[in-house]
Design a protein around this motif. Structure first.
Motif, PDB file in Angstrom:
ATOM      1  N   ALA A 119      50.677  -1.917  32.385  1.00 21.63           N
ATOM      2  CA  ALA A 119      51.152  -1.929  31.004  1.00 21.63           C
ATOM      3  C   ALA A 119      50.522  -3.081  30.246  1.00 21.63           C
ATOM      4  CB  ALA A 119      52.677  -2.038  30.968  1.00 21.63           C
ATOM      5  N   GLU A 120      50.113  -2.823  29.017  1.00 19.36           N
ATOM      6  CA  GLU A 120      49.567  -3.887  28.180  1.00 19.36           C
ATOM      7  C   GLU A 120      50.545  -4.226  27.058  1.00 19.36           C
ATOM      8  OE1 GLU A 120      46.258  -4.104  24.771  1.00 19.36           O
ATOM      9  OE2 GLU A 120      45.354  -3.941  26.778  1.00 19.36           O
ATOM     10  N   ARG A 157      49.906  -6.728  31.719  1.00 22.45           N
ATOM     11  CA  ARG A 157      48.808  -7.539  31.193  1.00 22.45           C
ATOM     12  C   ARG A 157      49.121  -7.950  29.759  1.00 22.45           C
ATOM     13  NH1 ARG A 157      45.247  -4.465  29.540  1.00 22.45           N
ATOM     14  NH2 ARG A 157      43.942  -6.248  28.979  1.00 22.45           N
ATOM     15  N   THR A 158      48.754  -9.186  29.420  1.00 23.02           N
ATOM     16  CA  THR A 158      48.940  -9.611  28.039  1.00 23.02           C
ATOM     17  C   THR A 158      48.071 -10.822  27.726  1.00 23.02           C
ATOM     18  OG1 THR A 158      50.597 -10.167  26.361  1.00 23.02           O
ATOM     19  CG2 THR A 158      50.946 -11.079  28.553  1.00 23.02           C
ATOM     20  N   LYS A 185      55.561 -12.292  40.045  1.00 27.57           N
ATOM     21  CA  LYS A 185      54.386 -13.120  40.237  1.00 27.57           C
ATOM     22  C   LYS A 185      53.743 -13.317  38.864  1.00 27.57           C
ATOM     23  CE  LYS A 185      53.355 -12.085  45.067  1.00 27.57           C
ATOM     24  NZ  LYS A 185      52.324 -11.738  46.074  1.00 27.57           N
ATOM     25  N   VAL A 186      53.309 -14.544  38.593  1.00 25.91           N
ATOM     26  CA  VAL A 186      52.688 -14.878  37.313  1.00 25.91           C
ATOM     27  C   VAL A 186      51.286 -15.396  37.592  1.00 25.91           C
ATOM     28  CG1 VAL A 186      52.823 -16.291  35.234  1.00 25.91           C
ATOM     29  CG2 VAL A 186      54.926 -15.416  36.281  1.00 25.91           C
ATOM     30  N   ILE A 187      50.277 -14.716  37.032  1.00 26.83           N
ATOM     31  CA  ILE A 187      48.874 -15.014  37.314  1.00 26.83           C
ATOM     32  C   ILE A 187      48.145 -15.314  36.004  1.00 26.83           C
ATOM     33  CG2 ILE A 187      46.805 -14.219  38.509  1.00 26.83           C
ATOM     34  CD1 ILE A 187      49.293 -14.082  40.273  1.00 26.83           C
ATOM     35  N   PRO A 208      56.004  -6.849  41.366  1.00 25.03           N
ATOM     36  CA  PRO A 208      55.702  -6.853  39.932  1.00 25.03           C
ATOM     37  C   PRO A 208      55.001  -8.138  39.525  1.00 25.03           C
ATOM     38  CG  PRO A 208      58.060  -7.130  40.297  1.00 25.03           C
ATOM     39  CD  PRO A 208      57.457  -6.801  41.629  1.00 25.03           C
ATOM     40  N   VAL A 209      53.970  -7.997  38.694  1.00 23.98           N
ATOM     41  CA  VAL A 209      53.120  -9.120  38.286  1.00 23.98           C
ATOM     42  C   VAL A 209      53.024  -9.164  36.767  1.00 23.98           C
ATOM     43  CG1 VAL A 209      50.796 -10.118  38.369  1.00 23.98           C
ATOM     44  CG2 VAL A 209      51.746  -8.999  40.409  1.00 23.98           C
TER      45      VAL A 209
END
Length: 329
Positions: A119-120, A157-158, A185-187, A208-209
């Protein structure tokens, strides 16, 4: 209605324009690419192209993968999804309504059914309406079902951060909010090569990321990126500059400025060890602890502005020397 009109006006302005004048290149040193073939090489590409390559590979290698969000069907405002709908069809790459909570809710359901939901959120500033879905649903899905169900195939994604002309609804860095949420998770990548490998790893991770992309670097950061499919490990920080006096930690767009700060500090006799955290949660404690045990001092860059301010003073000699500052730390 007024809020929607303002949002539409911002999108019509074309935020995909160049985001600054100074060009930075990501460093070539990094974690080895596991799947890279000997002699495979790569092409110099910018960060948004590397993201686009990763999305093409993710959709091509997994028929359960879907990409969706506001305006992704025609390539998105930053062109990260260019060509996806033409190649994979509108059933797998499609636009959504201007409703972030709806995007996140749909993505959670899609992932819970065993799919790869990519998802964006068009700008990280817009992620707050979806905060409840991400924090109270996606992050807790596995735990509250006793591991019977999960939405591990979810990647959000953002683009995040300031570019100098975005205003308060297009310049925020909200990653810290999500770093306090077990189950996520935060990347954040620092360069094109990192972006491609980390994004593919995030999409294929069973958790979930939230994947923040530094929009300041979409066109400014250029380096050689392998054309083939590869992943870089999550939760593994990288020491990109060795030093002995102080440990500096950053992520994403901050690393370009931190590198310059290290170079300026070296002129003043200060040896800085620089670490790219990459995964903000769960973060690599072992690498950080080993570095701090060696240097005895730690400085975490939580604001790009702080280091711009530091470099300004280093260059103009209007404050304490960097050596004095580090000793104070």
């Amino acid at each position: 209605m007024a809020a929607r009109a303002l949002r539409e006006a911002g999108r019509r302005r074309g935020w995909a324009a160049e985001v600054g004048r100074r060009c930075f290149s990501g460093g070539s040193a990094g974690t080895a690419v596991p799947e890279r073939k000997e002699g495979g090489g790569g092409k110099p590409v910018n960060l948004f192209t590397a993201v686009n390559q990763a999305l093409h590979i993710a959709l091509d290698t997994d028929p359960r993968a879907y990409v969706f969000g506001e305006d992704v069907g025609f390539g998105g405002v930053f062109r990260c999804t260019t060509g996806l709908a033409d190649r994979f069809g509108k059933n797998r790459v499609f636009n959504t309504p201007l409703c972030e909570q709806g995007i996140a809710g749909f993505a959670i359901g899609l992932a819970a059914m065993g799919n790869r939901a990519i998802a964006e959120i068009q700008f990280a500033d817009y992620i707050f309406p979806a905060f409840d879905q991400i924090v109270n649903e996606a992050a807790k899905f596995r735990y509250r079902s006793g591991n019977e169900f999960n939405c591990g195939g979810l990647t959000i994604r953002t683009p995040y951060g300031a570019v100098g002309h975005g205003g308060h609804y297009h310049s925020q860095s909200p990653e810290a909010f999500f770093c306090h949420v077990p189950g996520l998770k935060v990347i954040i990548p620092r360069s094109p090569r990192e972006a491609k490998g980390l994004l593919l790893a995030s999409i294929r991770d069973p958790n979930p990321v939230v994947f923040f992309e530094p929009k300041w670097l979409y066109r400014l950061s250029v380096e050689e990126v392998p054309e083939e499919d590869y992943m870089l490990p999550l939760s593994q920080a990288e020491v990109i500059r060795k030093g002995s006096d102080i440990t500096l930690i950053g992520w994403g767009a901050q690393l370009a400025v931190l590198k310059e700060a290290c170079e300026d500090a070296a002129k003043d006799g200060v040896s800085c060890e620089l670490i790219d955290l990459k995964t903000l949660i769960p973060w690599d404690k072992e690498t950080v602890e080993a570095s701090v045990k060696k240097t005895g001092k730690l400085l975490v860059s939580s604001s790009l502005l702080m280091f711009i301010f530091t470099i300004y003073h280093l260059g103009n000699n209007n404050s304490k020397s960097f050596r004095q500052y580090i000793n104070y730390c």
